[in-house]
Design a protein around this motif. Structure first.
Motif, PDB file in Angstrom:
ATOM      1  N   LEU A 112      98.404  76.014  56.713  1.00 45.59           N
ATOM      2  CA  LEU A 112      97.993  77.205  58.070  1.00 45.59           C
ATOM      3  C   LEU A 112      98.051  76.289  59.122  1.00 45.59           C
ATOM      4  N   THR A 113      98.564  77.038  60.321  1.00 37.73           N
ATOM      5  CA  THR A 113      99.063  76.183  61.359  1.00 37.73           C
ATOM      6  C   THR A 113      98.289  76.900  62.692  1.00 37.73           C
ATOM      7  N   GLU A 114      97.894  78.213  62.719  1.00 36.54           N
ATOM      8  CA  GLU A 114      96.996  78.705  63.718  1.00 36.54           C
ATOM      9  C   GLU A 114      96.094  79.761  63.435  1.00 36.54           C
ATOM     10  N   PRO A 115      95.079  80.297  64.177  1.00 37.89           N
ATOM     11  CA  PRO A 115      94.231  81.346  63.508  1.00 37.89           C
ATOM     12  C   PRO A 115      95.023  82.673  63.597  1.00 37.89           C
ATOM     13  N   MET A 116      94.635  83.504  62.658  1.00 34.63           N
ATOM     14  CA  MET A 116      95.389  84.589  62.428  1.00 34.63           C
ATOM     15  C   MET A 116      94.366  85.625  62.000  1.00 34.63           C
ATOM     16  N   ARG A 117      94.431  86.931  62.718  1.00 30.33           N
ATOM     17  CA  ARG A 117      93.929  88.155  62.365  1.00 30.33           C
ATOM     18  C   ARG A 117      94.402  89.136  61.714  1.00 30.33           C
ATOM     19  N   TYR A 118      93.556  89.858  60.701  1.00 25.94           N
ATOM     20  CA  TYR A 118      94.194  90.863  59.960  1.00 25.94           C
ATOM     21  C   TYR A 118      94.600  92.400  60.636  1.00 25.94           C
ATOM     22  N   ASP A 119      95.659  92.860  60.562  1.00 25.58           N
ATOM     23  CA  ASP A 119      95.913  94.159  61.588  1.00 25.58           C
ATOM     24  C   ASP A 119      96.151  95.105  60.533  1.00 25.58           C
ATOM     25  N   PRO A 120      95.154  96.109  59.984  1.00 25.83           N
ATOM     26  CA  PRO A 120      95.317  97.151  59.255  1.00 25.83           C
ATOM     27  C   PRO A 120      96.377  98.070  59.366  1.00 25.83           C
ATOM     28  N   ALA A 121      96.817  98.259  60.615  1.00 23.90           N
ATOM     29  CA  ALA A 121      97.950  99.285  61.026  1.00 23.90           C
ATOM     30  C   ALA A 121      99.282  98.975  60.229  1.00 23.90           C
ATOM     31  N   ARG A 483      86.130  93.989  49.888  1.00 23.02           N
ATOM     32  CA  ARG A 483      86.803  94.866  50.853  1.00 23.02           C
ATOM     33  C   ARG A 483      86.151  95.937  51.392  1.00 23.02           C
ATOM     34  N   ARG A 484      84.697  96.054  51.188  1.00 27.64           N
ATOM     35  CA  ARG A 484      83.788  96.868  51.824  1.00 27.64           C
ATOM     36  C   ARG A 484      83.264  96.315  53.011  1.00 27.64           C
ATOM     37  N   LEU A 485      83.342  94.898  53.229  1.00 27.34           N
ATOM     38  CA  LEU A 485      82.733  94.144  54.316  1.00 27.34           C
ATOM     39  C   LEU A 485      83.304  94.488  55.649  1.00 27.34           C
ATOM     40  N   ASP A 486      82.617  94.343  56.574  1.00 28.89           N
ATOM     41  CA  ASP A 486      83.150  94.540  57.933  1.00 28.89           C
ATOM     42  C   ASP A 486      83.968  93.203  58.357  1.00 28.89           C
ATOM     43  N   LEU A 487      83.332  92.220  58.096  1.00 25.66           N
ATOM     44  CA  LEU A 487      84.307  91.141  58.600  1.00 25.66           C
ATOM     45  C   LEU A 487      84.381  90.137  57.361  1.00 25.66           C
ATOM     46  N   THR A 488      85.511  89.553  57.239  1.00 23.38           N
ATOM     47  CA  THR A 488      85.420  88.043  56.164  1.00 23.38           C
ATOM     48  C   THR A 488      86.303  87.112  56.881  1.00 23.38           C
ATOM     49  N   VAL A 489      85.847  85.838  56.877  1.00 15.98           N
ATOM     50  CA  VAL A 489      86.346  84.695  57.841  1.00 15.98           C
ATOM     51  C   VAL A 489      86.604  83.548  56.667  1.00 15.98           C
ATOM     52  N   LEU A 500      93.430  87.285  51.053  1.00 11.20           N
ATOM     53  CA  LEU A 500      94.121  88.426  50.695  1.00 11.20           C
ATOM     54  C   LEU A 500      92.933  89.454  50.172  1.00 11.20           C
ATOM     55  N   VAL A 501      92.012  89.032  49.830  1.00 16.57           N
ATOM     56  CA  VAL A 501      90.928  90.056  49.354  1.00 16.57           C
ATOM     57  C   VAL A 501      89.882  89.948  50.521  1.00 16.57           C
ATOM     58  N   HIS A 502      89.945  90.854  51.530  1.00 15.60           N
ATOM     59  CA  HIS A 502      89.407  90.697  52.665  1.00 15.60           C
ATOM     60  C   HIS A 502      88.634  91.939  53.242  1.00 15.60           C
ATOM     61  N   GLY A 503      87.907  92.044  54.531  1.00 13.37           N
ATOM     62  CA  GLY A 503      87.011  92.887  54.868  1.00 13.37           C
ATOM     63  C   GLY A 503      87.869  93.871  55.626  1.00 13.37           C
ATOM     64  N   LYS A 504      87.208  94.860  56.386  1.00 14.04           N
ATOM     65  CA  LYS A 504      88.036  95.639  57.188  1.00 14.04           C
ATOM     66  C   LYS A 504      88.554  94.862  58.480  1.00 14.04           C
ATOM     67  N   ASP A 505      87.718  94.049  58.783  1.00 17.34           N
ATOM     68  CA  ASP A 505      88.224  92.657  59.760  1.00 17.34           C
ATOM     69  C   ASP A 505      88.304  91.565  59.221  1.00 17.34           C
ATOM     70  N   ALA A 506      89.405  90.693  59.550  1.00 19.62           N
ATOM     71  CA  ALA A 506      89.523  89.237  58.606  1.00 19.62           C
ATOM     72  C   ALA A 506      90.179  88.254  59.548  1.00 19.62           C
TER      73      ALA A 506
END
Length: 763
Positions: A112-121, A483-489, A500-506
């Protein structure tokens, strides 16, 4: 039906040897890092180098130029790979697409090379700045209704410095929720062993192996899980020590081993390791131990009756132990029929073990997860101690108990505060040093954290390393809960299933590897780790980081802390800790003034220093003030299941091309498997009784107390040398069969080495 011969061929060469050298070279070529990887290997486990990210076997005082093993080389090659997972990679793949890939494929994509955020859209991970990522964590933590809605998970890869600060961070948030990888492997050591000897760590050191007459290896496969231990065992066998093995599978390294550092071994068929190999049934270790102890006591009685010397160490038992009479009464009440039936070993075989034990002046008992991951894992360990106590085999040269930890700093993390059940003394000191009142209520381990997630009581999960989702029991239930959590880090070096098994925000937060330079403010930093024999030593990287965007674990913890406590706990100099790790070690010393006295001075000595271990000196920090003979009634692993028609006991296994949940290939060289992990090792008689032919596809079903269906299908049956009633298959593929409720009652460690299942041929 497949042909078993397509994927299985018995391995007849010694473990180690030319096969290990070839596998090491192949791992470096596969990651395209022959030069870079070779440089890293030469620095691994060296006084001025870095600690291998693999197992926790200690370094010898006099190191050679090659202090790495085959599987350590694979771990390092995987870490220093030239492959990269960039923003372009995430732009090409949706998370749903990645979730369909194998664990091997995910790991092979690189660093991994840089921080990433999950985009649900878009169902993609997208770039995010470090400041934005930390701010997101701060918002979620501060929005929780209660501090106990957060889980702070730690992998054994984490350094002492990062783990100490992570433990501080969680307790400043207000919780003791610290599930960690120890909960899933050696927690019975941490919880069961102190009741026997007053400390949750082993008492033996490497020098003891040079003086032991007998080494009893129970429930472990060091040739795969801690290969550097094989050099120690090889030297012991070479000088005549009797090595006795209790293990359901005949692991090749424990039979014959060729040390790649030995010219003699490389030019021969290697050295014989096990003097006696006892293939105990899965779940039969406790019965086997009781049988051996009955025979040792019988030998003592017979010798005394004939006017001969005592076999037991009367002086040691009288001066240093408690509960001997109750222990003897229980042994006398345990019948031979149930011992033989449950252990799967004949009385004659157990007599051989007892004879070797009685003749040995100094005995070491080493064990692995083969006895900890059981419903009675804690009791298994306590019976191991009982055997040693009979002849005073703790606290003198050449003796002791030796838990073989499976991750490089899992023991150190626990030492510096990663503990869901912290002591009052630790909390008092932590509060005094940092000026706050820590939470006193016990928190969550892995099992209770998952239970809380399933109930909906958890909102935030922060994982410092590891691959939580792939490692835990009841995988489908856990995935739904996560997958029901608000945030996974996920704080990791490489992509894995947990992202790949993450919360609403990840968030994916990439960290530097242990082999990489950690420069802060123009000054190179080092971290420390604790091995499985309580030695603490420094570790400093030498390679350029895989990306300029990577942060150290310490920097990431402090960045989260500043965002969470933006207007609180302003007396803590998080930036100062990042700038100089010596300051963290000073804080560790302040919280543990006796254990880590002169920390920064002593850790700079070659080889570091050993933490004080009272039991090694026959000082017993128990309620009785002595080492305790612990009584366990009966011998059955799980009496309620014993009479179930067709019952088999499944042990989940690690292949030789695997480290924990990291898969290096689909091969398992020493067990003879090529190119497939969906296999089940079965006794030929068990297969015949169920109409299962070699190469047939098999379905396994868990026998559990609840109505949840737990099934794994399409496993290829391999006729194998394993005791009747016992079967083996790989994890994490068979983790869905492990019920969350199936665990050790004291330590809450999932009983992954004894899962009750039914097997049937698939149409």
């Amino acid at each position: 039906m497949a042909d078993q011969d397509d994927i299985f061929a018995p391995y007849d060469a010694p473990a180690g040897g030319w096969g290990a050298l070839a596998a090491t070279a192949k791992a470096l070529r596969r990651q395209s890092v022959v030069a870079r990887g070779s440089k890293a290997l030469l620095a691994a486990n060296q006084p001025e180098g870095f600690d291998c990210p693999g197992c926790a076997w200690p370094d010898p005082k006099h190191t050679s130029s090659f202090e790495f093993c085959e599987n350590g080389a694979k771990a390092i090659a995987w870490e220093v790979t030239d492959r990269r997972v960039t923003r372009a990679f995430f732009a090409r793949h949706t998370v749903s697409e990645l979730a369909a890939k194998s664990d091997l494929w995910l790991e092979e994509q690189g660093r991994l090379t840089e921080p990433m955020r999950y985009d649900p859209a878009t169902d993609h991970y997208v770039p995010v700045s470090w400041d934005e990522a930390f701010a997101m964590i701060g918002r979620h933590i501060n929005a929780m209704a209660t501090p106990h809605q957060a889980e702070f998970y730690v992998s054994g890869r984490t350094s002492n410095e990062a783990a100490f600060l992570f433990a501080l961070l969680g307790r400043l948030v207000g919780t003791n929720n610290f599930p960690d990888c120890s909960n899933m492997c050696h927690e019975p050591t941490s919880r069961g062993l102190p009741l026997s000897i007053g400390v949750g760590k082993g008492t033996a050191v490497l020098e003891d192996f040079e003086h032991a007459d007998m080494i009893l290896s129970i429930g472990q496969n060091p040739g795969t899980n801690s290969p550097r231990a094989m050099g120690t065992l090889r030297e012991a066998a070479k000088r005549g020590a009797r090595i006795v093995v209790f293990n359901p599978l005949r692991e090749r390294a424990l039979e014959r081993f060729a040390d790649p550092k030995s010219t003699q071994d490389m030019l021969s068929s290697g050295a014989k390791i096990a003097h006696l190999y006892c293939q105990v049934k899965i779940g039969g270790d406790l019965a086997a131990l009781k049988g051996v102890m009955k025979l040792v006591v019988a030998a003592d009685r017979a010798s005394r009756a004939a006017g001969g010397p005592a076999v037991l160490d009367d002086d040691f038992i009288a001066s240093h132990t408690h509960g001997f009479d109750a222990f003897i009464a229980d042994l006398d009440a345990t019948g031979w029929d149930e011992i033989v039936e449950t252990s799967g070993l004949s009385r004659a075989t157990l007599q051989q073990v007892a004879d070797i034990y009685c003749a040995a002046k100094s005995v070491i008992l080493m064990y692995g997860m083969g006895i900890t991951q059981h419903r009675h894992g804690s009791e298994n360990i306590q019976q191991c101690v009982n055997l040693l106590l009979l002849r005073g085999n703790i606290g003198r040269p050449g003796t002791g108990i030796s838990p073989v930890r499976g991750h490089s700093n899992v023991q150190g993390d626990r030492t510096v505060g990663i503990d869901e059940k912290p002591t009052a003394a630790y909390l008092d000191r932590l509060g005094a040093v940092f000026g706050f009142e820590p939470p006193r209520e016990h928190g969550h381990g892995v099992v209770t954290a998952i239970e809380a997630m399933i109930r909906g009581d958890v909102r935030v999960f922060i994982g410092m390393g590891g691959n939580f989702v792939a490692a835990v029991p009841d995988t489908p239930l856990v995935k739904t809960a996560m997958r029901r959590l608000d945030l996974t880090v996920g704080i990791n070096t490489k992509l894995n299933r947990g992202h790949l098994v993450h919360g609403k925000d990840a968030l994916i937060l990439p960290c530097r590897a242990r082999s990489e330079l950690d420069e802060q403010g123009g000054v190179l930093q080092s971290v420390t780790v604790e091995d499985s024999m309580s030695f603490v030593h420094a570790s400093g990287g030498l390679l350029a980081p895989a990306s300029a965007e990577l942060k150290s674990e310490v920097d990431i913890v402090c960045g989260m802390a500043k965002a969470i406590f933006i207007d609180r706990h302003t007396n803590i100099d998080w930036d100062g800790y990042v700038a100089d790790y010596d300051r963290i070690r000073d804080a560790i010393e302040a919280v543990y003034p006796d254990l880590f006295r002169d920390f920064n001075t002593r850790v700079r000595q070659p080889g570091g220093f050993r933490l004080h271990n009272p039991a090694s000196e026959r000082i017993w920090k128990t309620a009785s003030g002595k080492a305790n003979f612990m009584v366990f009634k009966g011998v059955a692993e799980d009496p309620a299941r014993a009479a179930t028609p067709g019952l088999l006991r499944l042990a989940t296994l690690r292949s030789h091309d695997q480290y924990n949940t990291t898969i290096y290939s689909n091969d398992d060289r020493y067990r003879g498997i090529k190119g497939d992990r969906m296999v089940v090792f079965m006794n030929a008689a068990d297969m015949a009784a169920r109409g299962i032919k070699p190469g047939a596809k098999v379905r396994l079903r868990t026998i559990a107390d609840d109505a949840t269906p737990r099934v794994v299908e399409n496993l290829t049956a391999i006729a194998y040398d394993i005791p009747p009633g016992s079967i083996g298959a790989y994890y994490p593929e068979t983790n869905p069969l492990l019920a969350l409720s199936h665990h050790d009652r004291l330590a809450e460690t999932p009983a992954a080495k004894s899962i009750p299942v039914l097997a049937e041929a698939m149409a």
